[in-house]
Every structure is written in structure tokens, then in C-alpha cells.
Design an enzyme around this catalytic site. Structure first.
Site, PDB file in Angstrom:
ATOM      1  N   GLU A  43       0.801  -1.123   0.109  1.00  0.00           N
ATOM      2  CA  GLU A  43      -0.037  -0.012  -0.066  1.00  0.00           C
ATOM      3  C   GLU A  43       0.652   1.234  -0.074  1.00  0.00           C
ATOM      4  OE1 GLU A  43      -0.809  -2.710   1.782  1.00  0.00           O
ATOM      5  OE2 GLU A  43      -2.858  -3.164   0.936  1.00  0.00           O
ATOM      6  N   HIS A 112     -10.870  -4.872  10.395  1.00  0.00           N
ATOM      7  CA  HIS A 112     -11.462  -4.808   8.971  1.00  0.00           C
ATOM      8  C   HIS A 112     -12.696  -4.109   8.992  1.00  0.00           C
ATOM      9  CE1 HIS A 112      -8.484  -7.807   7.792  1.00  0.00           C
ATOM     10  NE2 HIS A 112      -9.007  -7.818   6.540  1.00  0.00           N
TER      11      HIS A 112
HETATM   12  C1  LIG Z   1      -2.278  -4.468   4.283  1.00  0.00           C
HETATM   13  C2  LIG Z   1      -3.360  -5.443   3.543  1.00  0.00           C
HETATM   14  N1  LIG Z   1      -3.768  -5.137   2.458  1.00  0.00           N
HETATM   15  C3  LIG Z   1      -4.535  -6.032   1.781  1.00  0.00           C
HETATM   16  C4  LIG Z   1      -5.570  -6.873   2.534  1.00  0.00           C
HETATM   17  C5  LIG Z   1      -6.513  -7.779   1.722  1.00  0.00           C
HETATM   18  N2  LIG Z   1      -5.935  -9.051   1.827  1.00  0.00           N
HETATM   19  C6  LIG Z   1      -6.151 -10.110   2.752  1.00  0.00           C
HETATM   20  S1  LIG Z   1      -5.157 -11.532   2.228  1.00  0.00           S
HETATM   21  C7  LIG Z   1      -4.851 -10.816   0.937  1.00  0.00           C
HETATM   22  C8  LIG Z   1      -3.866 -11.869   0.279  1.00  0.00           C
HETATM   23  C9  LIG Z   1      -2.633 -12.135   1.142  1.00  0.00           C
HETATM   24  O1  LIG Z   1      -1.945 -13.105  -0.007  1.00  0.00           O
HETATM   25  P1  LIG Z   1      -0.573 -13.953   0.991  1.00  0.00           P
HETATM   26  O2  LIG Z   1       0.299 -13.107   1.775  1.00  0.00           O
HETATM   27  O3  LIG Z   1       0.189 -14.742  -0.164  1.00  0.00           O
HETATM   28  O4  LIG Z   1      -1.210 -14.999   1.845  1.00  0.00           O
HETATM   29  P2  LIG Z   1      -2.424 -16.187   1.929  1.00  0.00           P
HETATM   30  O5  LIG Z   1      -3.538 -15.463   2.032  1.00  0.00           O
HETATM   31  O6  LIG Z   1      -2.044 -16.743   0.551  1.00  0.00           O
HETATM   32  O7  LIG Z   1      -2.235 -17.120   3.138  1.00  0.00           O
HETATM   33  C10 LIG Z   1      -4.937  -9.306   0.706  1.00  0.00           C
HETATM   34  C11 LIG Z   1      -4.794  -8.688  -0.375  1.00  0.00           C
HETATM   35  C12 LIG Z   1      -5.257  -6.873   4.004  1.00  0.00           C
HETATM   36  N3  LIG Z   1      -5.631  -7.643   4.836  1.00  0.00           N
HETATM   37  N4  LIG Z   1      -4.066  -6.173   4.446  1.00  0.00           N
END
Ligand SMILES: Cc1ncc(C[n+]2csc(CCOP(=O)(O)OP(=O)(O)O)c2C)c(N)n1
Lengths: 309, 338
Positions: A43, A112
Site C-alpha cells: 500500500e 477490518h
Molecule cells: C495491508 C493489507 N492489504 C490488503 C489486505 C487484503 N488481503 C487479505 S489477504 C490478501 C492476500 C494475501 O496473500 P498472501 O500473503 O500470499 O497470504 P495467503 O492469503 O495466501 O495465506 C489480501 C490482499 C489486507 N488484509 N491487508
């Protein structure tokens, strides 16, 4: 985007995924990957990149998946986007839009599910808009994209499912103009974004009790249309401000203070505010509903300013 | 370091207890999560619910390599698996999913915010990458207090690009903190393929910029994860932070609301063929460490445990309204009320 080549959209999942909340559905196909850009989850980084692109001649629209995650980007927005015009003595302009869902959602607990309007509204150099209807959303977004200043747009997360009339043709809703969503003579209920629905329902309940509520939808938190607010209060002599953010230093408390100061001689009662309870949002649904503004809370506040109880 | 292959190709009888523990914990997570999915369908659980199915070998193998009497675990929102692998009571985890007052966070946290201080499980963070500095801070405290403990910090392939990761690794290195970073590369951050958003395809190499050794491990192989974590943990105890990239896969969508249309059925099937539970089971059978009957009775026993967790959650009380004002500050209520 069709009108101006300099406009591009970037953010997490805005392209191939069609937007986490499907706001950008179809845009990648229409405008291609040069103008609809999927970013890593960074971000602070992509927000800052948007700001850099804006001072160098582009007109970025940066989507934050939600405002909760925009907290990571606050440094760039507050210290750069909001101040570059001023710090550079007017040499620079930062025509950028930051947008995404804001406010309480359902069953998401405290990280959230929070309204962050006050954080942006606090900062000189930013403009802040928050539509409460699909019609206003389209008109405000267009105005925001054409604006030469950084505009933060708050789209209530639970409002994406709402329906309403949206004309195909081009129209703009000006930034800085409030809207009377329901004329009335007994009390002004001032609100913005999602709580408008609660307020309109409360107005109906109150109508049955013989109370004629005027509903003022701010639409724009900065600049704030004090003219519309004050003239409504001067007409009704009573005001309640409804907001889903926390009470301390929030939009409602500021508006209530402004009304109290400007309309002191016209007021027949103290200004009331209805806000979120002053707690982080709990996951449990019963608790999370109790934390938020509700029809009952609005009706009670209106009853207090009308000395009905 | 580089890419790790499992060292022990042949199982030894003396390892049977350990493998049974792996099997039991992976099965518990699997069956618990399947039940959670079902309960979500029945709307007993709401909000975001990120399932861990497919990734069980990572939490189970790595947490088995630490000593939870002094070590700590910190993770993100996909946290049911780590919670259970840390020995949290499935009843209390399920009750939290149901939002009940008997849940570990008194119904205030839900799926993304599991915590159990006694079990040394410190969450449960919903902001992508935010747990990485926090976990590093836990390691800081361990060093400061001379506890001899290490912290395992889990995050995804998507989180690794947050500034939080890079800032934390730099400080972990300069202060020689006892921390092991476990990047669970399940290959997708929501709908984004990891190679599309990463300047390097091998995420374990990202530690190199901070002179932190990186190891890649097959995250579908619980024994390999266990071994690699064991080695990393001993280095971390000596003040050398380590980054592990575990290549794994999530079978379900990112959360319960994601139909996962961005990937192919073939891709999913390919990983299901390497299922961590199936692989360990086959291995144990081939080594004569497990027979079908033992497996069946283990399965049934865990199934019962999960049913009990649901019954407990169902029967538990909702939190009372006034509890919303609690747990905000340490002492008296200092909440604004007009
Ligand atoms: C700072 C932030 N940006 C966006 C999100 C929305 N979001 C939640 S999970 C996710 C994907 C994360 O992927 P990864 O780190 O690969 O973990 P996984 O879900 O695959 O375990 C996103 C974009 C968030 N929770 N926090």
C-alpha cells in the site's frame, strides 16, 4: 478513462480479478494492462508511486482494497499528496483519487471494520467525499478524477450491494455541495454515506409520530458545505449529526461544534451526535450491531432535541 | 543455504511417535477446517474465513520443531491451523469462530484473530504483513529477557512485498534476533499469482539483501518442513535470523467467498496428488509404521473431537452487550460516552 488518456487505475486485484469488490469489473478488458494495473500488496509503495505519477502529469486513481489497509499508506497521502502544492509554493499539483471501501462491515472484527473518515477529513490539502447513493457515487467519482487536488473517496463497504438509479449519460456531482435528501421542518438530521439509510428509516418512524425530519447528506466532508447545513438548522432550529465513525474528533463532533457555534442563536436545543460506540468493532454480530448507529439511536437523539422524552 | 531436500529418505521406527503426532495434528486441522467450512455454509460462522486446507504440513512440521514452553508463534489471518498446531483447544477455537464468549478472544476476534497467550500463540493478524515486525518484536523481547526462546513468524507470498517485511528483516539482522520467518508460499495472494508480483521467483532469496540465509522447502512434506525448521531454529537461537520459503498450496479459495476462478482445476489436482496427509500416510504405511485400522480409528477419534468442538460452540453463551466496553483498556473503562 475514455475521456482522458492520463487517467489510470491501480491497486490490488483491480485487473485480472476484476476488483476485490468488483468495482473495476471489465476495465482491464476495456483499457488494457497499461491503464489497469495490478499491484503487489504494498500500500505505501503503490500509493506513493501514484503520487509521483500525479505530480509528473498523470491522473491516477488508486484503489485501496479497503480503507483499513490505507492506514499503511497514510504517510504518503498526508505528508506528500496533501502538502506538495503548499510546500512547493504552488508549483506542483497532485491530481489523484484514492478510493475504496470504508466503514463497518459484517463479522470482520476490529481491523477490518472501522470508519476512517476522520483521519482524512483532518488533513488540509485533501478533499474528502463520501457518496450515499449510486447516483452520487458516479457523479462524485467523475468530479474527483477531474479535480486538480488529491481526493479521498469513501465508499461504504456494505453499500456496494445497494441499488439505485444511475443515468447512463454524463453528469457531475460537485465536490463541496451537500444535498437535502428529505426536506422537513422540525429537525435537521445531518449525515453522510451509509448511515443515510438508517437516518431515512428513522425519519419515517418519526413521521408517524408527527415529527418532520429534514435530512442533510453532506456528500463532501472536506470541503464541508456549511451553507447548506447552517441554513437547514436555521430553518428547523434543531440538529442531530449521525456518523459511523468514533465520537472523539470525528466528523460528527466537528459538524456538531460548527453548528453549535454558527447557529447558537437559532438553536432550540443542544446539538446531539449519534456515532459508533467508542470501542474497536467486536466480531460477534449482536455486539457489532449494538456498537453502530441505529434507527433506535437516531430516533432517541431526535426525541431528545425535541424534548419529547 | 538454498533449496532443501528431505534428508531422511527412509523412516525409522524410532520416529513413529513423531510421525503419528504429525498425522494427528494435520488430520485435526483438516477435519476442523472442513467442519468450519460447513458451519460457515450454515451461517454459524460469519465474515472472512480463510481456510488452511492443503497447507497443514507447514504449521505442523514447523511448530513441532520448536519448544512452546519458551518459543512463540505469530501469524496472519489464515490462523486456525497454527492455532491448533500450537495445542489450542479446538473447542475454544470453534467457539471463537461462532463468536461466543467462550472463544479464545471472547467472541471479539473471530476467524482472523485467534490468540492464546498461555500456549504462546500470539495471533491472528488481519493486516497483510503487519505480523512480521510484531513477531520480530517478540523475538526482541526474548533476546532482551534472555529466555533462550525463538519466534516463528508466518506470512504469505503476498505479504513478503510489504515494507514491514523488509524493515523487520533488517532490524532482526542488525540486532541478531532469534527469529525464523516462514513464508508460506501457497502461490496465490488472493487472485494474484506470486510470480506476477515478485521481482524474484524464489522468495527465499529475499533474505539475502539483509544477509539473512534463506531456505526453500517442500511445504507439502511435513518431514521436510520439520527438518528445515529444526536447523533454522538452532541457528536463530544463536542470533542468526533465517527465512524459510515453504512451497505449498491452498486447496480452497482465498476465503469462503472466493470461488478461485483464477486457477485451473489441473493445478489444484496436481497439488492434491501431493497431499501432505496422504503423503505422510503412504510413507508410514510403506515403512510399516501405520496400518489402515490404526488410521481409521485415529480419523474417527479426531472426527469426534471436532464434533465436540461444534457442540461446545453451539451450546456456549453469546457475549453480553456490556462486554463491548471491556478489553479496550487495562484498567477502568475510559470510554467516551456522551
Ligand atoms: C495491508 C493489507 N492489504 C490488503 C489486505 C487484503 N488481503 C487479505 S489477504 C490478501 C492476500 C494475501 O496473500 P498472501 O500473503 O500470499 O497470504 P495467503 O492469503 O495466501 O495465506 C489480501 C490482499 C489486507 N488484509 N491487508
Amino acid at each position: 478513462m475514455a475521456r482522458d488518456e492520463r487517467v489510470f487505475l491501480m491497486g490490488e486485484e483491480v485487473g485480472e480479478y476484476d476488483g476485490a469488490y468488483k468495482v473495476s469489473r471489465g476495465l482491464l478488458v476495456k483499457y488494457g494492462p497499461k491503464r489497469v494495473i495490478d499491484t503487489p500488496i504494498s500500500e505505501l509503495g503503490f500509493t506513493g508511486i501514484g503520487i509521483g505519477a500525479a505530480i509528473a502529469g498523470l491522473r491516477p486513481v488508486v484503489e485501496w482494497m479497503t480503507h483499513n489497509f490505507a492506514i499503511l499508506a497514510m504517510d504518503q497521502v498526508i505528508n506528500n499528496a496533501a502538502k506538495m502544492r503548499h510546500m512547493s509554493g504552488g508549483q506542483l499539483k497532485v491530481p489523484i483519487v484514492f478510493r475504496g471501501p470504508n466503514g463497518p462491515a459484517e463479522y470482520l472484527s476490529s481491523q477490518h471494520s472501522q470508519s476512517l473518515a476522520a483521519f482524512w477529513m483532518h488533513v488540509p490539502g485533501l478533499k474528502v467525499v463520501a457518496p450515499a447513493t449510486p447516483y452520487d457515487a458516479k457523479g462524485l467519482l467523475k468530479s474527483a478524477i477531474r479535480d486538480d487536488d488529491p481526493v479521498v473517496m469513501l465508499e461504504a463497504e456494505l453499500m456496494y450491494a445497494w441499488e439505485g438509479e444511475v443515468p447512463e449519460e454524463e453528469y457531475l456531482v460537485p465536490i463541496g455541495k451537500a444535498d437535502i435528501k428529505r426536506p422537513g421542518k422540525d429537525v435537521s438530521v445531518i449525515t453522510y454515506s451509509k448511515p443515510l439509510k438508517v437516518v431515512m428509516e428513522a425519519a419515517k418512524v418519526l413521521e408517524e409520530r408527527g415529527v418532520d425530519v429534514e435530512v442533510v447528506d453532506l456528500r463532501s466532508l472536506r470541503p464541508l458545505d456549511t451553507e447548506t447545513i447552517f441554513s437547514s438548522v436555521r430553518k428547523t432550529h434543531r440538529a442531530v449529526v449521525v456518523d459511523e465513525a468514533w465520537p472523539m474528533c470525528g466528523p460528527a463532533s466537528f459538524v456538531a461544534w460548527a453548528v453549535g457555534k454558527a447557529c447558537f442563536d437559532d438553536l432550540d436545543a443542544q446539538v446531539e451526535i449519534v456515532t459508533s460506540e467508542d470501542v474497536p468493532m467486536p466480531y460477534n454480530h449482536t455486539l457489532e450491531l449494538a456498537v453502530q448507529s441505529s434507527v433506535e439511536k437516531v430516533v432517541a437523539a431526535v426525541s431528545r432535541v425535541l424534548y419529547l422524552e | 543455504m538454498g533449496v532443501k531436500r528431505p534428508r531422511t529418505q527412509r523412516g525409522e521406527r524410532s520416529d513413529r511417535d513423531l510421525y503419528m503426532k504429525f498425522l494427528r495434528e494435520m488430520l485435526l486441522i483438516r477435519l476442523f477446517e472442513e467442519k468450519a467450512a460447513q458451519m460457515y455454509g450454515l451461517r454459524k460462522i460469519g465474515g472472512f474465513c480463510h481456510l488452511y486446507i492443503g497447507q497443514e504440513a507447514v504449521a505442523v512440521g514447523s511448530i513441532a520443531a520448536i519448544d512452546l514452553s519458551k518459543d512463540y508463534v505469530v501469524t496472519a489471518y489464515r490462523d486456525h491451523g497454527h492455532a491448533l498446531a500450537c495445542g489450542m483447544d479446538p473447542k475454544v477455537v470453534m467457539a471463537e469462530l461462532f463468536g461466543k464468549v467462550t472463544g479464545c478472544s471472547r467472541g471479539k476476534g473471530g476467524s482472523m484473530h485467534m490468540f492464546d497467550v498461555e500456549k504462546h500463540f500470539l495471533g491472528g493478524n488481519g493486516i497483510v504483513g503487519a505480523q512480521i515486525p510484531v513477531g520480530t518484536g517478540v523475538a526482541f523481547a526474548q533476546k532482551y529477557q534472555g529466555t533462550g526462546g525463538v519466534t516463528l513468524v508466518y506470512f504469505g507470498d503476498g505479504a513478503i512485498h510489504q515494507g514491514a517485511f523488509h524493515e523487520a528483516l533488517n532490524m532482526a539482522k542488525i540486532w541478531e534476533l532469534p527469529v525464523v520467518y516462514v513464508c508460506e508460499n501457497n502461490q496465490w495472494g488472493m487472485g494474484t499469482f506470486w510470480k506476477k508480483v515478485s521481482a524474484v521467483a524464489d522468495l527465499y532469496k529475499l533474505g539475502a539483501a539483509y544477509d539473512i540465509p534463506g531456505v526453500q522447502v517442500d511445504g507439502m512434506d511435513v518431514r521436510a518442513v520439520y527438518e528445515a525448521t529444526g536447523e533454522a531454529v538452532s541457528r536463530a537461537r544463536e542470533g542468526q535470523p533465517v527465512l524459510i520459503e515453504a512451497r505449498t498450496y491452498r486447496y480452497k479459495g482465498h476465503s469462503m467467498s472466493d470461488p478461485a476462478k483464477y486457477r485451473t482445476r489441473e493445478e489444484l489436482e496436481e497439488y492434491k496428488r501431493q497431499d501432505p496427509i496422504g503423503r505422510l500416510k503412504t510413507f508410514m504405511e510403506e515403512e510399516g509404521l501405520l496400518d489402515e485400522e490404526t488410521f481409521r480409528s485415529l480419523y474417527d477419534e479426531i472426527q469426534r473431537e471436532v464434533e465436540e468442538a461444534v457442540a461446545f460452540a453451539e451450546q456456549s453463551e453469546e457475549p453480553a452487550l456490556h462486554t463491548m466496553y471491556e478489553d479496550v483498556y487495562a484498567g477502568e473503562d475510559a470510554i467516551w460516552r456522551s
